[in-house]
Scaffold this motif. Structure first.
Motif, PDB file in Angstrom:
ATOM      1  N   LEU A  28      40.793  47.919  39.620  1.00 11.46           N
ATOM      2  CA  LEU A  28      40.536  48.014  41.056  1.00 11.46           C
ATOM      3  C   LEU A  28      40.619  49.467  41.506  1.00 11.46           C
ATOM      4  O   LEU A  28      39.800  49.923  42.316  1.00 11.46           O
ATOM      5  CB  LEU A  28      41.541  47.143  41.816  1.00 11.46           C
ATOM      6  CG  LEU A  28      41.393  47.061  43.324  1.00 11.46           C
ATOM      7  CD1 LEU A  28      40.021  46.520  43.710  1.00 11.46           C
ATOM      8  CD2 LEU A  28      42.492  46.182  43.907  1.00 11.46           C
TER       9      LEU A  28
ATOM     10  N   VAL B  20      48.451  34.868  41.661  1.00 11.42           N
ATOM     11  CA  VAL B  20      47.871  36.187  41.947  1.00 11.42           C
ATOM     12  C   VAL B  20      46.370  36.160  41.695  1.00 11.42           C
ATOM     13  O   VAL B  20      45.922  35.679  40.662  1.00 11.42           O
ATOM     14  CB  VAL B  20      48.546  37.272  41.093  1.00 11.42           C
ATOM     15  CG1 VAL B  20      47.935  38.634  41.363  1.00 11.42           C
ATOM     16  CG2 VAL B  20      50.038  37.304  41.331  1.00 11.42           C
ATOM     17  N   ARG B  21      45.613  36.698  42.644  1.00 12.43           N
ATOM     18  CA  ARG B  21      44.161  36.708  42.538  1.00 12.43           C
ATOM     19  C   ARG B  21      43.700  37.755  41.525  1.00 12.43           C
ATOM     20  O   ARG B  21      44.413  38.711  41.243  1.00 12.43           O
ATOM     21  CB  ARG B  21      43.547  37.001  43.886  1.00 12.43           C
ATOM     22  CG  ARG B  21      43.879  35.888  44.891  1.00 12.43           C
ATOM     23  CD  ARG B  21      43.352  36.217  46.225  1.00 12.43           C
ATOM     24  NE  ARG B  21      41.887  36.077  46.186  1.00 12.43           N
ATOM     25  CZ  ARG B  21      41.140  35.916  47.237  1.00 12.43           C
ATOM     26  NH1 ARG B  21      41.676  35.885  48.423  1.00 12.43           N
ATOM     27  NH2 ARG B  21      39.847  35.801  47.124  1.00 12.43           N
ATOM     28  N   ARG B  22      42.498  37.550  41.004  1.00 16.68           N
ATOM     29  CA  ARG B  22      41.946  38.455  40.001  1.00 16.68           C
ATOM     30  C   ARG B  22      41.798  39.878  40.530  1.00 16.68           C
ATOM     31  O   ARG B  22      42.128  40.839  39.890  1.00 16.68           O
ATOM     32  CB  ARG B  22      40.588  37.937  39.521  1.00 16.68           C
ATOM     33  CG  ARG B  22      39.949  38.829  38.481  1.00 16.68           C
ATOM     34  CD  ARG B  22      38.622  38.298  38.022  1.00 16.68           C
ATOM     35  NE  ARG B  22      38.842  37.171  37.136  1.00 16.68           N
ATOM     36  CZ  ARG B  22      37.928  36.238  36.907  1.00 16.68           C
ATOM     37  NH1 ARG B  22      36.757  36.290  37.497  1.00 16.68           N
ATOM     38  NH2 ARG B  22      38.185  35.240  36.096  1.00 16.68           N
ATOM     39  N   TRP B  23      41.244  40.009  41.716  1.00 17.20           N
ATOM     40  CA  TRP B  23      40.998  41.348  42.273  1.00 17.20           C
ATOM     41  C   TRP B  23      41.883  41.617  43.481  1.00 17.20           C
ATOM     42  O   TRP B  23      42.687  42.514  43.486  1.00 17.20           O
ATOM     43  CB  TRP B  23      39.529  41.528  42.624  1.00 17.20           C
ATOM     44  CG  TRP B  23      38.667  41.534  41.391  1.00 17.20           C
ATOM     45  CD1 TRP B  23      37.900  40.495  40.920  1.00 17.20           C
ATOM     46  CD2 TRP B  23      38.531  42.589  40.452  1.00 17.20           C
ATOM     47  NE1 TRP B  23      37.310  40.873  39.744  1.00 17.20           N
ATOM     48  CE2 TRP B  23      37.655  42.143  39.431  1.00 17.20           C
ATOM     49  CE3 TRP B  23      39.052  43.861  40.364  1.00 17.20           C
ATOM     50  CZ2 TRP B  23      37.301  42.941  38.357  1.00 17.20           C
ATOM     51  CZ3 TRP B  23      38.696  44.672  39.289  1.00 17.20           C
ATOM     52  CH2 TRP B  23      37.830  44.209  38.302  1.00 17.20           C
ATOM     53  N   LEU B  24      41.700  40.883  44.546  1.00 16.26           N
ATOM     54  CA  LEU B  24      42.522  41.068  45.763  1.00 16.26           C
ATOM     55  C   LEU B  24      42.760  39.744  46.440  1.00 16.26           C
ATOM     56  O   LEU B  24      42.005  38.858  46.413  1.00 16.26           O
ATOM     57  CB  LEU B  24      41.855  42.000  46.768  1.00 16.26           C
ATOM     58  CG  LEU B  24      42.041  43.475  46.537  1.00 16.26           C
ATOM     59  CD1 LEU B  24      41.308  44.271  47.600  1.00 16.26           C
ATOM     60  CD2 LEU B  24      43.498  43.893  46.529  1.00 16.26           C
TER      61      LEU B  24
ATOM     62  N   ASP C 224      34.149  42.722  35.349  1.00 15.39           N
ATOM     63  CA  ASP C 224      34.455  41.307  35.463  1.00 15.39           C
ATOM     64  C   ASP C 224      34.040  40.536  34.211  1.00 15.39           C
ATOM     65  O   ASP C 224      34.815  39.745  33.679  1.00 15.39           O
ATOM     66  CB  ASP C 224      33.796  40.729  36.715  1.00 15.39           C
ATOM     67  CG  ASP C 224      34.479  39.480  37.218  1.00 15.39           C
ATOM     68  OD1 ASP C 224      35.724  39.487  37.314  1.00 15.39           O
ATOM     69  OD2 ASP C 224      33.778  38.503  37.513  1.00 15.39           O
TER      70      ASP C 224
ATOM     71  N   SER D  25      47.308  41.895  42.691  1.00 17.90           N
ATOM     72  CA  SER D  25      46.066  41.903  41.913  1.00 17.90           C
ATOM     73  C   SER D  25      46.414  41.822  40.435  1.00 17.90           C
ATOM     74  O   SER D  25      47.327  42.518  39.975  1.00 17.90           O
ATOM     75  CB  SER D  25      45.269  43.183  42.189  1.00 17.90           C
ATOM     76  OG  SER D  25      44.162  43.280  41.309  1.00 17.90           O
ATOM     77  N   ARG D  26      45.669  41.008  39.697  1.00 11.04           N
ATOM     78  CA  ARG D  26      45.891  40.949  38.254  1.00 11.04           C
ATOM     79  C   ARG D  26      45.281  42.157  37.552  1.00 11.04           C
ATOM     80  O   ARG D  26      45.560  42.397  36.382  1.00 11.04           O
ATOM     81  CB  ARG D  26      45.308  39.652  37.680  1.00 11.04           C
ATOM     82  CG  ARG D  26      45.992  38.416  38.183  1.00 11.04           C
ATOM     83  CD  ARG D  26      45.669  37.161  37.395  1.00 11.04           C
ATOM     84  NE  ARG D  26      44.285  36.895  37.126  1.00 11.04           N
ATOM     85  CZ  ARG D  26      43.535  36.010  37.785  1.00 11.04           C
ATOM     86  NH1 ARG D  26      44.048  35.323  38.794  1.00 11.04           N
ATOM     87  NH2 ARG D  26      42.286  35.801  37.450  1.00 11.04           N
ATOM     88  N   ASN D  27      44.463  42.922  38.285  1.00 11.74           N
ATOM     89  CA  ASN D  27      43.760  44.055  37.683  1.00 11.74           C
ATOM     90  C   ASN D  27      43.825  45.310  38.556  1.00 11.74           C
ATOM     91  O   ASN D  27      42.784  45.883  38.900  1.00 11.74           O
ATOM     92  CB  ASN D  27      42.294  43.665  37.443  1.00 11.74           C
ATOM     93  CG  ASN D  27      42.182  42.493  36.515  1.00 11.74           C
ATOM     94  OD1 ASN D  27      42.430  42.618  35.334  1.00 11.74           O
ATOM     95  ND2 ASN D  27      41.831  41.337  37.057  1.00 11.74           N
ATOM     96  N   PRO D  28      45.016  45.778  38.899  1.00 10.82           N
ATOM     97  CA  PRO D  28      45.084  46.920  39.810  1.00 10.82           C
ATOM     98  C   PRO D  28      44.511  48.217  39.234  1.00 10.82           C
ATOM     99  O   PRO D  28      43.985  49.037  39.976  1.00 10.82           O
ATOM    100  CB  PRO D  28      46.575  47.057  40.115  1.00 10.82           C
ATOM    101  CG  PRO D  28      47.254  46.422  38.956  1.00 10.82           C
ATOM    102  CD  PRO D  28      46.354  45.306  38.520  1.00 10.82           C
TER     103      PRO D  28
END
Length: 158
Positions: A98, A154-158, A128, A92-95
């Motif tokens: 998340l 890598v996906r933004r969220w999952l 977002d 994830s680019r934003n763990p």
């Protein structure tokens, strides 16, 4: 003289502030207008919420640790030093954001509050639009092809 926003992402509010504001509003609405999605025994809610709290905490701690090891700030209002691509940043680019969403889901499961459940998609949209997209624009401008390559893997969220 260049604007400071060119050296950091122009996010609307710090993500933890958004989390706590929505959590507080959810609890206030639940107090004023109690609407429960479900009632019943506490044990399943405690187990479900506890599992989500654990997942959220582990995700946040590992992301925090990886950022520290890469000597880049975890505060999104500070300039990013490197594109971190290990640890939870591989999936994830934003763990860290998340983890806040999962934490809010854990609170919603634990309380059964419809208001807190409704805060989850609202927080997702705010993150977002008001945090992630400005960060991505900043990172594209700062790191160019390196960030675009990371984006493609890598996906933004999952």
């Amino acid at each position: 003289m260049e604007k400071d926003t060119q050296h950091r992402p122009p996010i609307i509010f710090p993500p933890p502030l958004i989390f706590f504001a929505l959590l507080g509003i959810g609890f206030l609405l639940d107090y004023l207008f109690p609407l429960k999605l479900y009632g019943g025994p506490w044990l399943p809610r405690i187990i479900g919420g506890g599992i989500l709290f654990l997942i959220s905490g582990l995700l946040a701690l590992t992301a925090f640790w990886v950022l520290l090891n890469n000597k880049t700030p975890f505060d999104p209002s500070k300039p990013t030093v490197v594109i971190v691509q290990d640890g939870p940043f591989r999936i994830s680019r934003n763990p860290m954001y998340l983890s806040l969403l999962i934490l809010l889901l854990g609170v919603a499961v634990l309380t059964g509050s419809i208001w807190i459940f409704l805060a989850i998609p609202l927080m997702f949209i705010i993150f977002d639009v008001g945090v992630v997209k400005p960060e991505e624009d900043y990172l594209k401008q700062k790191f160019g092809e390196e960030y675009l390559a990371y984006n493609s893997k890598v996906r933004r969220w999952l």
